[in-house]
Design a protein around this motif. Structure first.
Motif, short mmCIF file in Angstrom:
data_model
loop_
_atom_site.label_atom_id
_atom_site.label_comp_id
_atom_site.label_asym_id
_atom_site.label_seq_id
_atom_site.Cartn_x
_atom_site.Cartn_y
_atom_site.Cartn_z
N VAL A 66 1.36 -0.87 -0.05
CA VAL A 66 0.24 0.03 0.26
C VAL A 66 1.14 1.32 -0.16
O VAL A 66 1.76 1.14 0.90
N LEU A 67 0.73 2.21 -1.02
CA LEU A 67 1.37 3.58 -0.79
C LEU A 67 0.15 5.00 -0.53
O LEU A 67 -0.70 4.56 -1.09
N ILE A 82 6.79 10.33 -6.40
CA ILE A 82 7.62 10.65 -7.20
C ILE A 82 7.42 9.13 -7.97
O ILE A 82 7.31 7.96 -7.46
N PRO A 83 6.62 9.15 -9.31
CA PRO A 83 6.62 8.29 -10.30
C PRO A 83 7.67 7.17 -10.14
O PRO A 83 7.75 6.38 -10.52
N HIS A 84 8.74 8.06 -10.08
CA HIS A 84 9.98 6.81 -10.51
C HIS A 84 10.10 5.76 -9.41
O HIS A 84 9.68 4.36 -9.45
N ASN A 85 9.56 6.17 -7.51
CA ASN A 85 9.60 5.41 -7.34
C ASN A 85 8.89 4.08 -7.49
O ASN A 85 8.54 2.75 -6.95
N THR A 86 7.50 4.91 -7.92
CA THR A 86 6.46 4.26 -7.87
C THR A 86 6.37 3.59 -9.50
O THR A 86 5.55 2.05 -9.14
N GLY A 87 6.82 3.15 -10.17
CA GLY A 87 7.43 2.63 -11.08
C GLY A 87 8.21 1.87 -10.95
O GLY A 87 7.75 0.53 -11.33
N ASN A 88 9.45 1.62 -9.80
CA ASN A 88 9.73 0.55 -9.58
C ASN A 88 9.63 -0.26 -8.53
O ASN A 88 9.69 -1.61 -8.70
N ILE A 89 7.99 -0.11 -7.62
CA ILE A 89 7.51 -0.72 -7.33
C ILE A 89 6.82 -1.78 -7.77
O ILE A 89 6.56 -2.03 -7.56
N ASP A 110 0.11 8.87 -16.67
CA ASP A 110 0.37 8.94 -18.07
C ASP A 110 1.96 9.15 -18.00
O ASP A 110 2.39 9.59 -18.98
N ASP A 111 2.25 9.63 -16.62
CA ASP A 111 3.58 10.31 -16.58
C ASP A 111 4.54 9.26 -17.60
O ASP A 111 4.32 8.22 -17.01
N LYS A 112 5.80 10.21 -18.44
CA LYS A 112 6.53 9.11 -19.31
C LYS A 112 7.45 8.72 -17.87
O LYS A 112 7.87 7.67 -18.03
N HIS A 113 7.93 9.36 -16.72
CA HIS A 113 8.76 8.92 -16.15
C HIS A 113 8.47 7.38 -15.11
O HIS A 113 9.01 6.30 -14.63
N LEU A 114 6.69 7.23 -14.47
CA LEU A 114 6.12 6.68 -14.08
C LEU A 114 6.41 5.56 -15.53
O LEU A 114 6.91 3.98 -15.09
N LYS A 115 6.23 5.67 -16.51
CA LYS A 115 5.97 4.65 -17.43
C LYS A 115 7.06 3.77 -17.44
O LYS A 115 7.57 2.55 -18.54
N ARG A 116 8.34 4.25 -17.69
CA ARG A 116 9.90 4.62 -18.10
C ARG A 116 9.93 3.50 -17.19
O ARG A 116 10.84 2.76 -16.95
N CYS A 117 9.78 3.85 -15.42
CA CYS A 117 10.45 3.02 -14.56
C CYS A 117 9.81 1.61 -14.39
O CYS A 117 10.51 0.61 -13.81
N GLY A 118 9.03 1.71 -14.93
CA GLY A 118 7.51 0.05 -14.11
C GLY A 118 7.57 -0.70 -15.91
O GLY A 118 7.21 -1.68 -16.19
N LEU A 119 8.22 -0.34 -17.07
CA LEU A 119 8.55 -1.07 -18.90
C LEU A 119 7.15 -1.25 -18.60
O LEU A 119 6.21 -0.45 -18.66
N ALA A 158 21.36 11.40 7.24
CA ALA A 158 20.05 9.56 7.25
C ALA A 158 19.21 9.92 7.64
O ALA A 158 18.91 8.92 8.61
N ARG A 159 17.54 10.36 7.15
CA ARG A 159 16.70 10.85 7.15
C ARG A 159 16.05 9.09 7.60
O ARG A 159 15.37 8.61 7.87
N CYS A 160 15.69 8.83 6.14
CA CYS A 160 15.36 7.03 5.98
C CYS A 160 15.67 6.70 4.58
O CYS A 160 16.49 7.58 3.81
N LEU A 161 15.64 5.56 3.93
CA LEU A 161 16.13 5.14 2.88
C LEU A 161 14.61 5.90 1.54
O LEU A 161 13.96 5.95 2.03
N ASN A 162 14.95 5.38 0.78
CA ASN A 162 14.14 5.71 -0.61
C ASN A 162 13.29 4.38 -0.25
O ASN A 162 13.50 3.52 -0.37
N LEU A 163 11.98 5.20 -0.65
CA LEU A 163 10.56 4.45 -0.58
C LEU A 163 10.90 2.59 -1.08
O LEU A 163 10.54 2.20 -1.04
N SER A 164 11.20 2.72 -3.00
CA SER A 164 11.43 1.60 -3.61
C SER A 164 12.61 0.99 -2.48
O SER A 164 11.77 -0.51 -3.19
#
Length: 156
Positions: free
Chosen positions: A6-7, A12-19, A41-50, A130-136
């Motif tokens: 659950v997100l 950030i589209p890159h993170n969601t694409g990786n997830i 429709d974000d091109k970054h989201l689609k690029r990351c989700g391939l 070092a607050r936290c790790l990347n979400l993905s």
């Protein structure tokens, strides 16, 4: 399926694409709680989700409460840096829900306070910068621990 990701209001589209890739490769269902900080429709989201869009199971909700109403008896774990238990110290059940907050603020404070006994954290260095790790990355760490505990059900 063994786990649900659950997100809550991802930004950030890159993170969601990786997830999406993580969900597709583990058989997890990805639940996205609006508002989203990007267009689908974000091109970054689609690029990351391939090419994983067609094999990932993605569901959308207008609020976290809507998701909880649909799955009232589910086991929920809330990932937060303020969790008292490490992500390896809990027992994950089949079809559990692993809940993650937005990149800039994490989960809402009231949600954490209401569910403090079910909050988990990934161990990290305790330094201010070092607050936290990347979400993905965080999602992948917790998902694979849950899948490990479930004997990698349905994975080869």
């Amino acid at each position: 399926m063994a786990v649900n990701i659950v997100l809550v209001e991802p930004e950030i589209p890159h993170n969601t694409g990786n997830i999406i890739r993580t969900a597709a490769n583990t058989g997890a269902t990805l639940h996205l709680v609006r508002p989203l900080g990007f267009s689908l429709d974000d091109k970054h989201l689609k690029r990351c989700g391939l090419d994983y869009w067609d094999i990932a199971n993605i569901q959308f909700y207008d609020s976290f409460e809507e998701l909880q109403e649909k799955y009232p008896d589910a086991q929920y774990f809330y990932s937060t840096t303020s969790g008292k238990k490490n992500h390896t110290e809990v027992k994950y059940e089949d079809n559990c829900f692993l809940v993650f907050g937005k990149e800039t603020k994490g989960l809402p404070k009231d949600l954490i306070e209401k569910n403090i006994e079910h909050c988990i954290r990934i161990p990290m260095r305790g330094i201010e910068k070092a607050r936290c790790l990347n979400l993905s990355n965080s999602v992948a760490i917790v998902v694979y621990e849950a899948m490990r505990q479930l004997d990698f059900k349905d994975l080869v």
